[in-house]
Design an enzyme around this catalytic site. Structure first.
Site, PDB file in Angstrom:
ATOM      1  N   ILE A  82      59.436   0.390 -15.235  1.00  0.00           N
ATOM      2  CA  ILE A  82      59.995  -0.957 -15.302  1.00  0.00           C
ATOM      3  C   ILE A  82      61.510  -0.880 -15.379  1.00  0.00           C
ATOM      4  O   ILE A  82      62.078  -0.195 -16.240  1.00  0.00           O
ATOM      5  CB  ILE A  82      59.435  -1.721 -16.532  1.00  0.00           C
ATOM      6  CG1 ILE A  82      57.899  -1.746 -16.487  1.00  0.00           C
ATOM      7  CG2 ILE A  82      60.017  -3.135 -16.575  1.00  0.00           C
ATOM      8  CD1 ILE A  82      57.293  -2.408 -15.260  1.00  0.00           C
ATOM      9  N   LYS A  83      62.137  -1.597 -14.449  1.00  0.00           N
ATOM     10  CA  LYS A  83      63.608  -1.597 -14.413  1.00  0.00           C
ATOM     11  C   LYS A  83      64.091  -2.877 -15.084  1.00  0.00           C
ATOM     12  O   LYS A  83      63.683  -3.984 -14.718  1.00  0.00           O
ATOM     13  CB  LYS A  83      64.058  -1.561 -12.955  1.00  0.00           C
ATOM     14  CG  LYS A  83      65.371  -0.887 -12.724  1.00  0.00           C
ATOM     15  CD  LYS A  83      65.584  -0.796 -11.214  1.00  0.00           C
ATOM     16  CE  LYS A  83      66.839  -0.102 -10.854  1.00  0.00           C
ATOM     17  NZ  LYS A  83      67.142  -0.288  -9.434  1.00  0.00           N
ATOM     18  N   LEU A  84      64.959  -2.696 -16.084  1.00  0.00           N
ATOM     19  CA  LEU A  84      65.454  -3.825 -16.862  1.00  0.00           C
ATOM     20  C   LEU A  84      66.976  -3.824 -16.834  1.00  0.00           C
ATOM     21  O   LEU A  84      67.593  -2.755 -16.881  1.00  0.00           O
ATOM     22  CB  LEU A  84      65.004  -3.675 -18.322  1.00  0.00           C
ATOM     23  CG  LEU A  84      63.502  -3.680 -18.604  1.00  0.00           C
ATOM     24  CD1 LEU A  84      63.244  -3.174 -20.027  1.00  0.00           C
ATOM     25  CD2 LEU A  84      62.942  -5.085 -18.430  1.00  0.00           C
TER      26      LEU A  84
END
Ligand code: E4P
Length: 218
Positions: A82-84
């Site tokens: 997951i890219k945040l």
């Protein structure tokens, strides 16, 4: 050093995966837009081609929505990362997802203090954007050097430095000299890594001379 490919173009990913050099993939909302594909279907297809981490970025900006989107993306495949974004909500979401054992890549990092926060939030990867810093007249690679120095001072900071916004082979070499863990490369830069005019010229000359020997091997 790990090589990720920075694209949402499935054909490029498929072609370059045959080299055996791809360790992962990074995507972002702009790359998804360029692909014209639905994010969930696209990420699913990419995860079938590459077994390493495949970064899929949330579009939400608040903690609760980030977590909801992360859960949708995470369900796609085990290797989804997951890219945040590097915001307070992003960091809080990072901590929460890491507590659940979900891999996180914190993106849009432009300073050492941001990288320190990402590491303290337990991110698996921090993505400093070297090209975009160079674009505004700053020195992207000196940020990598700073982050490397900081992370090396503390055994409990295990976040990997993922050099992003790479524009040319020099960025790759400088990142490798500094000991960065990962570089994410646009397909054109991966292709440039192998190119040298003296290799082409040398091979042409060898092939010409070989033909003149009239020999065959085997
Ligand atoms: C990283 O994960 C980003 O997708 C990417 O490297 C951004 O690069 P750009 O500055 O070329 O858009």
């Amino acid at each position: 050093m790990k090589f990720f490919i920075d694209t949402a173009d499935v054909k490029e990913i498929r072609d370059l995966s045959t080299t055996g050099l791809l360790d992962g993939v990074t995507t972002n909302p702009s790359l998804i837009k360029k692909s014209g594909r639905k994010i969930t279907e696209l990420i699913e297809e990419i995860c079938k081609i590459v077994s390493g981490p495949v970064s899929a970025e949330v579009a939400a900006t608040t903690f609760d929505k980030m977590i909801k989107e992360a859960q949708v993306l995470k369900k796609i495949a085990d290797n989804v990362t997951i890219k945040l974004p590097l915001t307070w909500d992003g960091l809080m979401a990072c901590k929460a997802l890491r507590d659940e054992g979900i891999m996180v890549n914190i993106t849009l990092c432009f300073s050492a203090s941001q990288a320190l926060l990402a590491a303290k939030s337990g991110a698996n990867f921090i993505s400093p954007f070297v090209g975009r810093l160079d674009d505004i007249g700053a020195d992207g690679m000196s940020l990598i050097s700073e982050i490397k120095q900081i992370y090396s001072n503390y055994n409990n900071l295990t976040t990997e430095i993922l050099v992003a916004s790479v524009r040319h082979p020099r960025h790759v070499i400088e990142a490798a000299k500094l000991g960065a863990d990962v570089v994410t490369l646009p397909p054109n830069v991966i292709k440039q890594l192998i190119t040298h005019p003296l290799t082409d010229k040398g091979l042409d000359a060898f092939l010409k001379d070989w033909k003149e020997t009239g020999q065959e091997i085997g």
